[in-house]
Design an enzyme around this catalytic site. Structure first.
Site, mmCIF file in Angstrom:
data_model
loop_
_atom_site.group_PDB
_atom_site.id
_atom_site.type_symbol
_atom_site.label_atom_id
_atom_site.label_comp_id
_atom_site.label_asym_id
_atom_site.label_seq_id
_atom_site.Cartn_x
_atom_site.Cartn_y
_atom_site.Cartn_z
ATOM 1 N N HIS A 152 29.953 41.674 49.801
ATOM 2 C CA HIS A 152 31.307 41.187 49.632
ATOM 3 C C HIS A 152 31.223 40.027 49.779
ATOM 4 O O HIS A 152 30.290 39.036 50.211
ATOM 5 C CB HIS A 152 32.351 41.769 50.445
ATOM 6 C CG HIS A 152 32.013 41.622 51.992
ATOM 7 N ND1 HIS A 152 32.059 40.538 52.598
ATOM 8 C CD2 HIS A 152 32.013 42.730 53.017
ATOM 9 C CE1 HIS A 152 31.892 40.588 53.937
ATOM 10 N NE2 HIS A 152 31.842 41.854 54.136
ATOM 11 N N CYS A 160 27.634 44.304 56.939
ATOM 12 C CA CYS A 160 27.684 44.134 55.709
ATOM 13 C C CYS A 160 26.826 42.868 55.291
ATOM 14 O O CYS A 160 26.341 42.008 56.023
ATOM 15 C CB CYS A 160 29.180 43.800 55.124
ATOM 16 S SG CYS A 160 30.304 45.179 55.272
#
Length: 495
Positions: A152, A160
């Site tokens: 992201h 992430c």
């Protein structure tokens, strides 16, 4: 006439985006596609595609490397082979090298994942994103847990791959066009580091080494053939290959080029180990970040661990201007990782002190102290150095000796031993350890270990000589030393 294809493409993108909304887990609640999710591919990237003979609609494959903090986008040509389109620096990943094992451990996943249109999120709270699909079948077979592990925007990670808004916008657009072009899913390969022979030799004793060797099998397939490997899960391991893996085989045929690459790498690994390449483990406070996002004197090249400069596959000046947003735990990035040498059991190794290589028989404390009666001593009397090593003879040393390596005893059989040793590696203030009953076992144990390998008796420096006669205290001391020697010999003679 040119407006119609562009308008049709926009409608198709909007339709695809509407389809994706059902999978949004970190969405902001906006209904319908956002402008950023249908933004076109950047003109400079389109120009790069043209120079490489690629089309927007060509299928893609993505590879990520945590240690190097880089993500590659590959495109499939008409011959079925993949070619590298572009390498992007990763702004932030969290945790340590190694797979994600449980929810909340901040680990960024490692493995092979399938990204479908349903995993794309145009309404992400982190600008844009796609879900890695963790956990897959191999993750579940190993008891690993977690969810919503994304690639992201915004430079903030809790498991992430954070890419900055500008970078995820470009990757998202490339993936979207591949889906519109007919690709049903793309493969996302996540590695701890580039699977080179050098890295495999360095990290050969890491507790995750067996898992990484399994990942290398898939990496070898892709690099040798430039084809997307078919992935199978057999027990707790991946299997890689072609049609036989797709059919469910757990013992697929190995293509000759793949077998050749593996054999060459194994030979190189063996040579590196034979030459003395130390086995190491990386210790991060909390993940890493590509160096282009930090201030640099020379933004076009960076020094590698070996001291040589490496030309980057991306423009550092461009990424240094990116808006990073909220950077997660910036204090953990300041010191960088520590490379810790480990033994064959994965235990940390400590370097023990050794005497100076310039020390000779004429300059040792013993020789300087033992002057003849009535002669001036050749130098000051110095006590023998205290080290973590057994005493060495005082003969001349021709070559500098390598520091002895002493394994921390507590690390073996204690899952927290490694953390105990490295617990204060990154603290700003590192006071000298004080040996008290409360001292950490990982600090005390090496001293105990060294004590066990010391000789039964250590010679003391000679006492001062007075008027050609032996000092009474020195005589008594010599008698005690002789008595200890006799007792030590008797003890050694006992069965």
């Amino acid at each position: 006439m040119t407006a119609r294809p562009a308008f049709a493409r926009m409608l198709a993108a909007a339709a695809l985006t509407a389809l994706l909304l059902g999978a949004c887990q970190d969405g902001s609640g906006i209904n319908g596609p956002t402008a950023r999710s249908i933004a076109p591919i950047a003109p400079q990237t389109l120009a790069l595609m043209q120079t490489k003979g690629m089309q927007q609609s060509d299928p893609i494959l993505i590879r990520a490397y945590k240690k190097e903090a880089e993500m590659e986008v590959w495109k499939k040509g008409g011959d079925g082979k993949y070619a590298l389109l572009k390498t992007f620096p990763i702004c932030r990943w969290s945790g340590q090298l190694g797979p994600k094992t449980r929810e909340g451990d901040r680990q960024t996943p490692e493995g092979f994942y399938t990204i479908t249109p349903g995993l794309m999120n145009p309404n992400s709270s982190y600008y844009l994103s796609f879900d890695t699909g963790f956990p897959n079948a191999v993750d579940r077979a190993n008891g690993r847990s977690g969810r919503y592990l994304m690639v992201h925007g915004t430079c903030s990670s809790a498991g992430c791959f954070a890419m900055t808004d500008a970078t995820i916008a470009e990757i998202y657009a490339i993936a979207r066009e591949a889906f519109i072009g007919g690709q049903r899913s793309f493969q996302f390969q996540s590695y701890p580091f580039r699977m080179t022979a050098k890295n495999m030799a360095k990290f050969r004793n890491d507790p995750n080494a067996p898992f990484w060797r399994n990942l290398k099998e898939g990496s070898d397939y892709f690099e040798a053939l430039r084809e997307e490997p078919k992935i199978g899960a057999c027990g707790t391991r991946y299997v890689f290959g072609g049609a036989d893996v797709a059919a469910g085989s757990c013992k697929p045929k190995v293509e000759p080029l793949v077998a050749q690459k593996r054999a060459e790498d194994e030979r190189e690994i063996a040579e590196l180990v034979a030459k003395g390449t130390p086995a190491v483990r990386m210790a991060y406070q909390d993940g890493g970040q590509n160096a282009v996002f930090r201030p640099q004197d020379n933004p076009t090249t960076f020094a590698s661990l070996g001291g040589t400069e490496t030309v980057l596959p991306y423009d550092a000046k461009e990424y240094s201007r990116h808006n990073l947003g909220e950077v997660s735990r910036p204090e953990t990035l300041a010191a960088g990782p520590e490379e810790v040498e480990i033994d064959v059991k994965g235990r940390p190794v400590m370097l023990a002190a050794v005497p100076s290589p310039t020390t000779t028989a004429s300059t040792t404390p013993k020789a300087m102290a033992a002057a003849k009666p009535g002669e001036k001593a050749k130098g000051p009397v110095r006590p023998a150095p205290t080290t973590l090593m057994a005493a060495r003879p005082a003969e001349p040393v021709a070559e500098p000796e390598k520091p002895a390596r002493i394994a921390v005893a507590d690390a073996d059989g204690d899952s927290d031993g490694y953390q105990q040793l490295l617990g204060k590696l990154f603290t700003k203030d590192k006071p000298a350890p004080v040996v008290t009953p409360a001292t950490d076992a990982a600090t005390v144990e090496p001293i105990k270990l060294a004590a066990r390998i010391e000789p039964p008796a250590v010679k003391r420096a000679a006492k001062p000589v007075h008027a050609g006669k032996e000092h009474p205290e020195h005589k008594a001391e010599a008698k005690k030393t002789e008595t200890k020697k006799v007792e030590a010999k008797k003890a050694d003679a006992k069965p």
